[in-house]
Design a protein around this motif. Structure first.
Motif, PDB file in Angstrom:
ATOM      1  N   GLU A   1      -7.056  -7.335   0.650  1.00  0.00           N
ATOM      2  CA  GLU A   1      -5.936  -6.590   1.219  1.00  0.00           C
ATOM      3  C   GLU A   1      -6.435  -5.403   2.040  1.00  0.00           C
ATOM      4  O   GLU A   1      -5.898  -5.106   3.111  1.00  0.00           O
ATOM      5  CB  GLU A   1      -5.009  -6.113   0.102  1.00  0.00           C
ATOM      6  CG  GLU A   1      -4.211  -7.225  -0.543  1.00  0.00           C
ATOM      7  CD  GLU A   1      -3.308  -6.721  -1.646  1.00  0.00           C
ATOM      8  OE1 GLU A   1      -2.175  -7.230  -1.760  1.00  0.00           O
ATOM      9  OE2 GLU A   1      -3.710  -5.796  -2.397  1.00  0.00           O
ATOM     10  N   ILE A   2      -7.448  -4.725   1.534  1.00  0.00           N
ATOM     11  CA  ILE A   2      -8.001  -3.580   2.253  1.00  0.00           C
ATOM     12  C   ILE A   2      -8.574  -4.017   3.596  1.00  0.00           C
ATOM     13  O   ILE A   2      -8.358  -3.368   4.629  1.00  0.00           O
ATOM     14  CB  ILE A   2      -9.090  -2.882   1.418  1.00  0.00           C
ATOM     15  CG1 ILE A   2      -8.515  -2.356   0.094  1.00  0.00           C
ATOM     16  CG2 ILE A   2      -9.736  -1.761   2.222  1.00  0.00           C
ATOM     17  CD1 ILE A   2      -7.368  -1.397   0.248  1.00  0.00           C
TER      18      ILE A   2
ATOM     19  N   GLU B   1      -9.766   2.082  -8.582  1.00  0.00           N
ATOM     20  CA  GLU B   1      -9.072   2.779  -7.504  1.00  0.00           C
ATOM     21  C   GLU B   1     -10.044   3.592  -6.645  1.00  0.00           C
ATOM     22  O   GLU B   1      -9.896   3.665  -5.418  1.00  0.00           O
ATOM     23  CB  GLU B   1      -7.955   3.645  -8.085  1.00  0.00           C
ATOM     24  CG  GLU B   1      -6.830   2.801  -8.677  1.00  0.00           C
ATOM     25  CD  GLU B   1      -5.725   3.586  -9.350  1.00  0.00           C
ATOM     26  OE1 GLU B   1      -4.725   2.977  -9.755  1.00  0.00           O
ATOM     27  OE2 GLU B   1      -5.866   4.831  -9.462  1.00  0.00           O
ATOM     28  N   ASP B   2     -11.063   4.181  -7.268  1.00  0.00           N
ATOM     29  CA  ASP B   2     -12.073   4.898  -6.492  1.00  0.00           C
ATOM     30  C   ASP B   2     -12.841   3.944  -5.584  1.00  0.00           C
ATOM     31  O   ASP B   2     -13.134   4.258  -4.421  1.00  0.00           O
ATOM     32  CB  ASP B   2     -13.059   5.615  -7.426  1.00  0.00           C
ATOM     33  CG  ASP B   2     -12.473   6.861  -8.054  1.00  0.00           C
ATOM     34  OD1 ASP B   2     -11.395   7.312  -7.601  1.00  0.00           O
ATOM     35  OD2 ASP B   2     -13.081   7.387  -9.012  1.00  0.00           O
ATOM     36  N   ALA B   3     -13.193   2.757  -6.111  1.00  0.00           N
ATOM     37  CA  ALA B   3     -13.948   1.793  -5.316  1.00  0.00           C
ATOM     38  C   ALA B   3     -13.119   1.251  -4.156  1.00  0.00           C
ATOM     39  O   ALA B   3     -13.614   1.101  -3.035  1.00  0.00           O
ATOM     40  CB  ALA B   3     -14.428   0.641  -6.210  1.00  0.00           C
ATOM     41  N   LEU B   4     -11.847   0.977  -4.407  1.00  0.00           N
ATOM     42  CA  LEU B   4     -10.962   0.514  -3.330  1.00  0.00           C
ATOM     43  C   LEU B   4     -10.795   1.589  -2.260  1.00  0.00           C
ATOM     44  O   LEU B   4     -10.796   1.294  -1.057  1.00  0.00           O
ATOM     45  CB  LEU B   4      -9.599   0.130  -3.905  1.00  0.00           C
ATOM     46  CG  LEU B   4      -9.511  -1.176  -4.694  1.00  0.00           C
ATOM     47  CD1 LEU B   4      -8.171  -1.271  -5.411  1.00  0.00           C
ATOM     48  CD2 LEU B   4      -9.714  -2.382  -3.791  1.00  0.00           C
TER      49      LEU B   4
ATOM     50  N   GLU C   1     -14.396   3.659   4.233  1.00  0.00           N
ATOM     51  CA  GLU C   1     -15.556   3.169   4.986  1.00  0.00           C
ATOM     52  C   GLU C   1     -15.108   2.343   6.191  1.00  0.00           C
ATOM     53  O   GLU C   1     -15.619   2.511   7.307  1.00  0.00           O
ATOM     54  CB  GLU C   1     -16.443   2.323   4.068  1.00  0.00           C
ATOM     55  CG  GLU C   1     -17.633   1.683   4.766  1.00  0.00           C
ATOM     56  CD  GLU C   1     -18.372   0.703   3.874  1.00  0.00           C
ATOM     57  OE1 GLU C   1     -19.200  -0.062   4.410  1.00  0.00           O
ATOM     58  OE2 GLU C   1     -18.126   0.679   2.650  1.00  0.00           O
ATOM     59  N   LYS C   2     -14.159   1.455   5.977  1.00  0.00           N
ATOM     60  CA  LYS C   2     -13.670   0.592   7.059  1.00  0.00           C
ATOM     61  C   LYS C   2     -12.910   1.412   8.116  1.00  0.00           C
ATOM     62  O   LYS C   2     -13.041   1.170   9.318  1.00  0.00           O
ATOM     63  CB  LYS C   2     -12.758  -0.490   6.487  1.00  0.00           C
ATOM     64  CG  LYS C   2     -13.449  -1.477   5.552  1.00  0.00           C
ATOM     65  CD  LYS C   2     -14.354  -2.418   6.314  1.00  0.00           C
ATOM     66  CE  LYS C   2     -14.924  -3.496   5.415  1.00  0.00           C
ATOM     67  NZ  LYS C   2     -15.876  -4.379   6.159  1.00  0.00           N
TER      68      LYS C   2
ATOM     69  N   LEU D   1       0.839  -1.201   0.000  1.00  0.00           N
ATOM     70  CA  LEU D   1       0.000   0.000   0.000  1.00  0.00           C
ATOM     71  C   LEU D   1       0.874   1.251   0.000  1.00  0.00           C
ATOM     72  O   LEU D   1       0.639   2.199   0.750  1.00  0.00           O
ATOM     73  CB  LEU D   1      -0.930  -0.008   1.223  1.00  0.00           C
ATOM     74  CG  LEU D   1      -1.877  -1.210   1.346  1.00  0.00           C
ATOM     75  CD1 LEU D   1      -2.722  -1.106   2.603  1.00  0.00           C
ATOM     76  CD2 LEU D   1      -2.768  -1.337   0.110  1.00  0.00           C
ATOM     77  N   ASP D   2       1.886   1.242  -0.855  1.00  0.00           N
ATOM     78  CA  ASP D   2       2.805   2.382  -0.952  1.00  0.00           C
ATOM     79  C   ASP D   2       3.072   2.741  -2.411  1.00  0.00           C
ATOM     80  O   ASP D   2       4.164   3.143  -2.783  1.00  0.00           O
ATOM     81  CB  ASP D   2       4.119   2.052  -0.232  1.00  0.00           C
ATOM     82  CG  ASP D   2       4.950   3.297   0.068  1.00  0.00           C
ATOM     83  OD1 ASP D   2       4.369   4.402   0.122  1.00  0.00           O
ATOM     84  OD2 ASP D   2       6.163   3.161   0.246  1.00  0.00           O
ATOM     85  N   SER D   3       2.036   2.635  -3.245  1.00  0.00           N
ATOM     86  CA  SER D   3       2.220   2.870  -4.672  1.00  0.00           C
ATOM     87  C   SER D   3       2.456   4.331  -5.026  1.00  0.00           C
ATOM     88  O   SER D   3       2.980   4.629  -6.097  1.00  0.00           O
ATOM     89  CB  SER D   3       1.019   2.332  -5.455  1.00  0.00           C
ATOM     90  OG  SER D   3       0.984   0.918  -5.404  1.00  0.00           O
ATOM     91  N   SER D   4       2.073   5.255  -4.135  1.00  0.00           N
ATOM     92  CA  SER D   4       2.365   6.662  -4.414  1.00  0.00           C
ATOM     93  C   SER D   4       3.858   6.952  -4.297  1.00  0.00           C
ATOM     94  O   SER D   4       4.357   7.893  -4.906  1.00  0.00           O
ATOM     95  CB  SER D   4       1.590   7.567  -3.454  1.00  0.00           C
ATOM     96  OG  SER D   4       0.221   7.557  -3.773  1.00  0.00           O
TER      97      SER D   4
END
Length: 409
Positions: free
Chosen positions: A390-391, A303-306, A312-313, A25-28
């Motif tokens: 993963e999320i 990406e928006d849905a993820l 939300e979580k 979770l570090d793609s940026s």
């Protein structure tokens, strides 16, 4: 369920994602690379390893063809008018330094103002500070609100008769908010002001048309968009690039050299001194092919849905606070947050123990964090290859942070 893409099939294209224990979770910071990109770089060095642009023999000509084909691929990808407007660099940082030193030192006079948004990555802030010191110009800052919003009115109010250049990111690497570069460019050009955009966080995730945006300069990096490290791009309008002196001098950027000086090469080679990263360019071209094969419509939907699922979580956890806007679509895959009573470095270390990779610290945006009243934060950044599972694992691990730090919940 997010079903637009066959994500499991896509993940098979990425060697690092074959590690079932890793939740990346570090793609940026840097994206993962597909096999096709790795093969493209390897293929260059295995089959046409020669110095491009210099040799007249067949292998060197093949190397040159691959390098220039990559330039044309980039031109098409961002819809530039000409390949002469596409300069290969090492990364977005070098691209922005090129503009600051080459254009800035030429154009700025004492008392001129350089307007920089407060949300800039250090790479789009420090070069302007240095250019100001060298020319007597002054750096002023374009403030955002706590959600990271900068309005057209904010920009108009910040511009003065002394403003010569505006530097602003298209997508914030901390808050994920997207600035309206097209509207900003219109305002700047009405007043004869040059606008420079940092596209490092936008170009990998959404369509970018430099002619539609009417931006004067745009910088981005290959490694954030599935490409190899060490290759970046500067787009610049030809009218500016032709007037600018070279940023670096030496081999390949000249037409001729005498004892008294030199005649510089034409665009774009005037700005590409020395042996170029042709292997990296070949990899970048293949990365563009990969992105275009999926399509930005699919990429953005996923990406928006993820992002929406993650937010939300996270909102279900009372001690975790998301920075930026409420709308997940305004985050563009970037979720930066704080946890009550826990330092971001501890958060990252605890998540790492669960094989979850996130970024912690000031994210090379210290002035923005100070502006928001935060010294450090944790960032999870998503890409289309991430999964719902993963999320869920990430947010379940996040729920345990304070307990693992010894807090009684």
């Amino acid at each position: 369920m997010i079903q637009e893409l066959d994500v499991q099939k896509i993940r098979k294209d990425f060697p690092m994602l074959q590690n079932q224990n890793l939740i990346y979770l570090d793609s940026s910071a840097t994206s993962q690379k597909p096999y096709s990109v790795i093969r493209a770089v390897t293929d260059f060095y295995e089959n046409c390893n020669a110095n491009p642009l210099r040799g007249l023999y067949e292998t060197a000509q093949n190397a040159t063809e691959k390098y220039e084909a990559a330039r044309e691929k980039v031109r098409q990808f961002i819809h530039a008018k000409s390949t002469e407007e596409i300069i290969f660099t090492r990364n977005a940082t070098e691209s922005l330094n090129l503009v600051a030193y080459s254009y800035g030192l030429m154009a700025f006079q004492p008392g001129d103002e350089i307007l920089v948004s407060i949300m800039e990555h250090h790479s789009d802030m420090l070069p302007w500070q240095q250019a100001a010191k060298r020319t007597g110009a002054v750096v002023k800052y374009l403030e955002c609100d706590r959600q990271g919003r900068i309005t057209e009115e904010d920009l108009r109010n910040a511009i003065t008769d002394k403003t010569k250049l505006v530097a602003v990111t298209q997508v914030s690497n901390v808050l994920g908010v997207r600035n309206d570069i097209r509207a900003f460019a219109k305002i700047c050009h009405e007043k004869g002001i040059v606008i420079v955009a940092d596209g490092a966080q936008s170009v990998p995730h959404m369509p970018v048309d430099v002619q539609e945006l009417d931006v004067d300069f745009l910088a981005f990096s290959g490694h954030k968009m599935l490409g190899p490290m060490g290759i970046g791009v500067l787009y610049g309008k030809r009218e500016y690039l032709e007037k600018m002196p070279p940023f670096l001098t030496g081999g390949e950027m000249i037409e001729s050299v005498s004892r008294d000086g030199a005649v510089f090469a034409q665009l774009p080679h005037k700005f590409e001194a020395g042996t170029v990263n042709a292997g990296g360019a070949a990899g970048l071209a293949t990365a563009i092919d990969y992105i275009e094969n999926i399509g930005f419509e699919q990429i953005q939907k996923r990406e928006d849905a993820l992002t929406a699922l993650a937010m939300e979580k996270i909102r279900e956890i009372p001690f975790v606070h998301i920075m930026g806007q409420e709308n997940p679509e305004q985050h563009h895959g970037i979720i930066t947050f704080t946890v009550d009573g826990v330092h971001p470095h501890d958060i990252a270390a605890i998540l790492d123990a669960d094989h979850i990779a996130v970024r912690a610290g000031h994210h090379c945006a210290q002035p923005l964090l100070r502006h928001l009243g935060v010294m450090a934060s944790t960032r999870a950044s998503l890409m289309f290859y991430n999964t719902e599972e993963e999320i869920v694992k990430f947010t379940e691990s996040l729920k345990e942070i304070r307990r693992k730090m010894g807090y009684a919940e």
